[in-house]
Design a protein around this motif. Sequence first.
Motif, PDB file in Angstrom:
ATOM      1  N   UNK A   1      -3.816-132.043 -26.727  1.00  0.00           N
ATOM      2  CA  UNK A   1      -3.080-133.307 -26.852  1.00  0.00           C
ATOM      3  C   UNK A   1      -3.940-134.480 -26.404  1.00  0.00           C
ATOM      4  N   UNK A   2      -4.591-134.326 -25.257  1.00  0.00           N
ATOM      5  CA  UNK A   2      -5.430-135.408 -24.742  1.00  0.00           C
ATOM      6  C   UNK A   2      -6.631-135.654 -25.644  1.00  0.00           C
ATOM      7  N   UNK A   3      -7.210-134.590 -26.177  1.00  0.00           N
ATOM      8  CA  UNK A   3      -8.357-134.739 -27.081  1.00  0.00           C
ATOM      9  C   UNK A   3      -7.954-135.490 -28.343  1.00  0.00           C
ATOM     10  N   UNK A   4      -6.746-135.242 -28.835  1.00  0.00           N
ATOM     11  CA  UNK A   4      -6.263-135.946 -30.032  1.00  0.00           C
ATOM     12  C   UNK A   4      -6.147-137.448 -29.764  1.00  0.00           C
ATOM     13  N   UNK A   5      -5.679-137.803 -28.588  1.00  0.00           N
ATOM     14  CA  UNK A   5      -5.566-139.217 -28.220  1.00  0.00           C
ATOM     15  C   UNK A   5      -6.946-139.856 -28.141  1.00  0.00           C
ATOM     16  N   UNK A   6      -7.854-139.187 -27.440  1.00  0.00           N
ATOM     17  CA  UNK A   6      -9.205-139.742 -27.287  1.00  0.00           C
ATOM     18  C   UNK A   6      -9.932-139.805 -28.625  1.00  0.00           C
ATOM     19  N   UNK A   7      -9.730-138.790 -29.458  1.00  0.00           N
ATOM     20  CA  UNK A   7     -10.356-138.787 -30.781  1.00  0.00           C
ATOM     21  C   UNK A   7      -9.829-139.951 -31.628  1.00  0.00           C
ATOM     22  N   UNK A   8      -8.527-140.214 -31.538  1.00  0.00           N
ATOM     23  CA  UNK A   8      -7.939-141.318 -32.297  1.00  0.00           C
ATOM     24  C   UNK A   8      -8.514-142.657 -31.854  1.00  0.00           C
ATOM     25  N   UNK A   9      -8.835-142.779 -30.577  1.00  0.00           N
ATOM     26  CA  UNK A   9      -9.384-144.038 -30.064  1.00  0.00           C
ATOM     27  C   UNK A   9     -10.896-144.152 -30.279  1.00  0.00           C
ATOM     28  N   UNK A  10     -11.518-143.070 -30.690  1.00  0.00           N
ATOM     29  CA  UNK A  10     -12.982-143.016 -30.774  1.00  0.00           C
ATOM     30  C   UNK A  10     -13.527-143.637 -32.055  1.00  0.00           C
ATOM     31  N   UNK A  11     -13.088-144.825 -32.363  1.00  0.00           N
ATOM     32  CA  UNK A  11     -13.612-145.572 -33.512  1.00  0.00           C
ATOM     33  C   UNK A  11     -13.480-147.059 -33.195  1.00  0.00           C
ATOM     34  N   UNK A  12     -14.529-147.830 -33.455  1.00  0.00           N
ATOM     35  CA  UNK A  12     -14.486-149.261 -33.108  1.00  0.00           C
ATOM     36  C   UNK A  12     -13.295-150.015 -33.703  1.00  0.00           C
TER      37      UNK A  12
ATOM     38  N   UNK B   1      -5.272-157.889 -40.693  1.00  0.00           N
ATOM     39  CA  UNK B   1      -6.304-158.123 -41.704  1.00  0.00           C
ATOM     40  C   UNK B   1      -7.004-159.460 -41.466  1.00  0.00           C
ATOM     41  N   UNK B   2      -6.259-160.449 -40.961  1.00  0.00           N
ATOM     42  CA  UNK B   2      -6.839-161.762 -40.678  1.00  0.00           C
ATOM     43  C   UNK B   2      -7.722-161.730 -39.436  1.00  0.00           C
ATOM     44  N   UNK B   3      -7.447-160.798 -38.516  1.00  0.00           N
ATOM     45  CA  UNK B   3      -8.144-160.729 -37.229  1.00  0.00           C
ATOM     46  C   UNK B   3      -9.354-159.803 -37.271  1.00  0.00           C
ATOM     47  N   UNK B   4      -9.214-158.684 -37.980  1.00  0.00           N
ATOM     48  CA  UNK B   4     -10.238-157.635 -37.965  1.00  0.00           C
ATOM     49  C   UNK B   4     -11.139-157.705 -39.191  1.00  0.00           C
ATOM     50  N   UNK B   5     -12.386-157.277 -39.027  1.00  0.00           N
ATOM     51  CA  UNK B   5     -13.310-157.261 -40.172  1.00  0.00           C
ATOM     52  C   UNK B   5     -13.127-155.988 -41.004  1.00  0.00           C
ATOM     53  N   UNK B   6     -11.910-155.803 -41.555  1.00  0.00           N
ATOM     54  CA  UNK B   6     -11.620-154.623 -42.360  1.00  0.00           C
ATOM     55  C   UNK B   6     -10.564-154.975 -43.402  1.00  0.00           C
ATOM     56  N   UNK B   7     -10.547-154.198 -44.474  1.00  0.00           N
ATOM     57  CA  UNK B   7      -9.557-154.439 -45.534  1.00  0.00           C
ATOM     58  C   UNK B   7      -8.193-153.900 -45.109  1.00  0.00           C
ATOM     59  N   UNK B   8      -7.165-154.331 -45.822  1.00  0.00           N
ATOM     60  CA  UNK B   8      -5.807-153.871 -45.530  1.00  0.00           C
ATOM     61  C   UNK B   8      -5.720-152.351 -45.672  1.00  0.00           C
ATOM     62  N   UNK B   9      -6.348-151.806 -46.709  1.00  0.00           N
ATOM     63  CA  UNK B   9      -6.313-150.352 -46.934  1.00  0.00           C
ATOM     64  C   UNK B   9      -6.990-149.611 -45.775  1.00  0.00           C
ATOM     65  N   UNK B  10      -8.119-150.137 -45.316  1.00  0.00           N
ATOM     66  CA  UNK B  10      -8.844-149.510 -44.217  1.00  0.00           C
ATOM     67  C   UNK B  10      -8.041-149.579 -42.918  1.00  0.00           C
ATOM     68  N   UNK B  11      -7.444-150.715 -42.648  1.00  0.00           N
ATOM     69  CA  UNK B  11      -6.605-150.868 -41.450  1.00  0.00           C
ATOM     70  C   UNK B  11      -5.438-149.890 -41.501  1.00  0.00           C
ATOM     71  N   UNK B  12      -4.823-149.756 -42.672  1.00  0.00           N
ATOM     72  CA  UNK B  12      -3.705-148.826 -42.824  1.00  0.00           C
ATOM     73  C   UNK B  12      -4.128-147.389 -42.553  1.00  0.00           C
ATOM     74  N   UNK B  13      -5.330-147.017 -42.995  1.00  0.00           N
ATOM     75  CA  UNK B  13      -5.848-145.667 -42.720  1.00  0.00           C
ATOM     76  C   UNK B  13      -6.018-145.454 -41.218  1.00  0.00           C
ATOM     77  N   UNK B  14      -6.566-146.446 -40.540  1.00  0.00           N
ATOM     78  CA  UNK B  14      -6.765-146.329 -39.085  1.00  0.00           C
ATOM     79  C   UNK B  14      -5.419-146.277 -38.359  1.00  0.00           C
TER      80      UNK B  14
END
Length: 115
Positions: free
Chosen positions: A8-19, A39-52
């Motif tokens: 469980x803890x590894x899943x949380x840390x893994x989820x956070x392990x991306x800029x 999308x206005x704040x982050x340097x990523x597309x809406x589709x990419x943000x949704x995936x994250x």
Amino acid sequence: MHTEQANDWAAILKALAHPTRLQIVAELLSGTKCVTDMEEILPASQANISQHLAVLRHAGLVDFAQDGALRCYYLSRPQIVEHILSLLAAGVPVVRKTKEQIQQEKEALAMEVRG
């Protein structure tokens, strides 16, 4: 620590392990935001943000409320995110040990087990 807890803890840390995901949870600390807001704040597309966001949802860190056609996300475990980000921001120095210190620790542990 039991295996289930470690997973469980590894899943949380893994989820956070991306800029991008770290940026998302940091933004959500200030309150609920819709994907279009992020999308206005982050340097990523809406589709990419949704995936994250899907990864963060799967880990139980965020959830959403539907607002018409928009999904607005919020932290479902804000204390975990706050504490992890605080620890990272603290800039704790790396600990270096000599061979002698390691040997002393081993000997002390062996004495505790025997004693």
